[in-house]
Design an enzyme around this catalytic site. Structure first.
Site, PDB file in Angstrom:
ATOM      1  N   GLY A   1       0.679  -1.016   0.040  1.00 19.53           N
ATOM      2  CA  GLY A   1      -0.130  -0.110   0.087  1.00 19.53           C
ATOM      3  C   GLY A   1       0.676   1.412  -0.088  1.00 19.53           C
ATOM      4  N   HIS A   2       0.361   2.347   0.874  1.00 19.97           N
ATOM      5  CA  HIS A   2       0.886   3.670   0.538  1.00 19.97           C
ATOM      6  C   HIS A   2       2.369   3.574   1.199  1.00 19.97           C
ATOM      7  CE1 HIS A   2       0.401   7.971   0.353  1.00 19.97           C
ATOM      8  NE2 HIS A   2       0.672   8.011   1.678  1.00 19.97           N
TER       9      HIS A   2
END
Length: 298
Positions: free
Chosen positions: A274-275
């Site tokens: 993810g981020h």
């Protein structure tokens, strides 16, 4: 007994210093590795929201003996202390980071652009193009196609939008902070909880939510600047390494591929996360960053 000096340089953690430097009334906290070579390549690590320089601790440990890694906390983040009445905008964050590089005497450096680090770093690059040796782009967006629908809706909010303030404040909760770390990861158990807990500690300090609210409203200034950043990329064609978490709910994969339009020679690597990609993908990302820094011009 094992002779530690015989182990490869990357097998031992680096030493790092932790200091403050005053820039225009702001006491900027920063971490800096102590490499073995005085002329080691410099990588300026620009953190994202809602984090600070601590998000780079493991990267500094891993690569800091071979490269000079420097990570400041922006105003409104981490340990950095701002004076009363400081105006929070991305332009002012860039002012302080530029002043920070001046105070440290940095004349040549690569930029690590992650999340908020992209708008800060691109402003710095436009002001000081001769100093930028290369870019490491990790979920740092510079293209409209790199904005998810949720990101478009969020960044369009203004103080006059109905419910805007509460919508933004909802992002500053522990549940939302944790979701930014674990969202999109293939295996959330690889993400240590200390990251989001420390971020939340700083978010909950006096004045921090007001600072972040101002930056949230100002984020649209970055989108307006995308054409300028893209023009800079086309003009300078900097050596560029792109490492991108494909499960990022804010900046999806098309934002990574878009860089290839303006920097066709960029090296692109996608990761199933993810981020905060460094949290669980450091073993794959660190060798790529090291190889990239080794290839940069001095």
């Amino acid at each position: 007994m094992t002779d530690l000096t015989a182990l490869p340089a990357m097998a031992l953690p680096a030493r790092a210093t932790h200091r403050f430097v005053e820039v225009d009334g702001v006491e900027v906290f920063y971490r800096e590795s102590l490499p073995e070579r005085a002329d080691a390549p410099v990588l300026l690590l620009l953190h994202g929201f809602p984090s600070a320089s601590h998000q780079f601790r493991r990267l500094i440990d891993t690569l800091g003996r071979r490269y000079r890694l420097i990570a400041p906390d922006y105003p409104g983040f981490g340990h950095t202390r701002t004076p009363e009445g400081f105006t929070y905008s991305f332009e002012r964050l860039a002012d302080i980071v530029e002043g920070f590089t001046e105070r440290l005497g940095l004349t040549r450096y690569a930029l690590y652009l992650f999340d908020f680090g992209a708008p800060v770093g691109f402003r710095l690059a436009l002001r000081r193009p001769e100093r930028v040796t290369g870019l490491v782009v990790q979920n740092g967006n510079a293209y409209t196609e790199g904005l998810s629908d949720a990101a478009r809706e969020f960044t369009a909010l203004t103080p006059d939008s109905p419910g805007a303030e509460q919508t933004i404040l909802n992002l500053f909760t522990l549940a939302a902070t944790r979701a930014q770390y674990e969202g999109g990861t293939a295996d959330p158990t690889l993400v240590a909880p200390e990251g989001w807990l420390l971020d939340q500690y700083f978010l909950d300090r006096p004045g921090r939510k007001e600072a972040q609210l101002a930056l949230a409203y100002d984020y649209k200034s970055n989108i307006a600047a995308y054409p300028d950043w893209q023009a800079w990329l086309r003009e300078h064609r900097p050596p560029t390494l792109i490492t991108w978490g494909t499960g990022d709910p804010f900046f999806p994969e098309p934002g990574a591929r878009a860089y290839l339009r303006d920097v066709p020679a960029a090296e692109l690597h996608l990761f199933p996360t993810g981020h905060f990609a460094l949290e669980d993908q450091l073993p794959g990302m660190a060798p790529l960053i090291a190889g990239f820094l080794d290839r940069l011009p001095s």
